[in-house]
Write an enzyme that holds these catalytic residues in place. Sequence first.
Site, PDB file in Angstrom:
ATOM      1  CG  ASP A  72      -2.039  -0.907   1.212  1.00 15.57           C
ATOM      2  OD1 ASP A  72      -2.069  -1.769   0.314  1.00 15.57           O
ATOM      3  OD2 ASP A  72      -2.910  -0.802   2.093  1.00 15.57           O
ATOM      4  CG  HIS A 225       2.302   0.271   4.433  1.00 15.36           C
ATOM      5  ND1 HIS A 225       1.945  -0.645   5.408  1.00 15.36           N
ATOM      6  CD2 HIS A 225       1.186   1.009   4.176  1.00 15.36           C
ATOM      7  CE1 HIS A 225       0.672  -0.457   5.723  1.00 15.36           C
ATOM      8  NE2 HIS A 225       0.180   0.539   5.003  1.00 15.36           N
TER       9      HIS A 225
HETATM   10 ZN   LIG Z   1      -2.607   3.191   3.199  1.00 12.48          ZN
END
Ligand SMILES: [Zn+2]
Length: 265
Positions: A72, A225
């Site tokens: 993400d 991430h």
């Molecule tokens: Zn996010």
Amino acid sequence: MGLVQKSVSALAFALVVASASTPARADACPRKGTLGTSRILRIDAASYPRVGLKNYPQTLPLRDHEVVLTFDDGPWPPTTPKILEALASECVRATFFLIGEPASAHPDLVKRIAAEGHTVGFHTWSHRSLKQIDPSEATEEIDHGIEAVEMALHGVDTTTPSTPFFRFPGFETTPATLNLLQSRGIVVFGADLWANDWQIMTPKQELALLIDRLEVARRGIILLHDPKAHTAAMLPAFLRYLRENHYHIVHVVPNGPAVDKEGAP
Ligand SMILES: [Zn+2]
């Protein structure tokens, strides 16, 4: 050390240096000795409207020791290329949930993610919490995010996602935003496990936490991430762990005619 030995070790050193500095190529996959991508899973919102047991009652139909890697908050030039290198060197395909604002600023990186065979999903325009703003603003955040990524990918001004996969920033949903995505046939991704990589930690701590959790879950959608430097540093070791412990990578793609038919080995 004899002359032959010396030149052999010099050659070995040169090879190590060369392999360390040559970018791994995703188009050289499948490749023997790598983790690889074991299968493609095609899904749509009719069968899988919301997936990820951390957030929803249902998840993807994964077998024991099957994982889906998701990243993400990119694209982020200092770290996303390192993530792509690690994935390419193990012939692994993942899913990236991109934020519109950095996607607009770095369209070449967005194109590279797609060109290397990864799935590109959506994560709003600016990563605001959609729970804290009024419904029309939330719709705008979703649509503007889709537009920015589609513009970077295909140069087309559209709010129809070419891959109907979405993840809410911070998993902050409302009944209205969930209904909106369902009505548009967009799969909402939660996660089955994560490494808390939004916190400050070393790559080693992150790896240990992720492995501990995976040993319990044994399968699932993993959330990481790509803008996090510790995640980029940790990923090669995690992929090696998956390979050595007989995990299988599943690549999730939309069920529909627009999907690349080439894919996993
Ligand atoms: Zn996010």
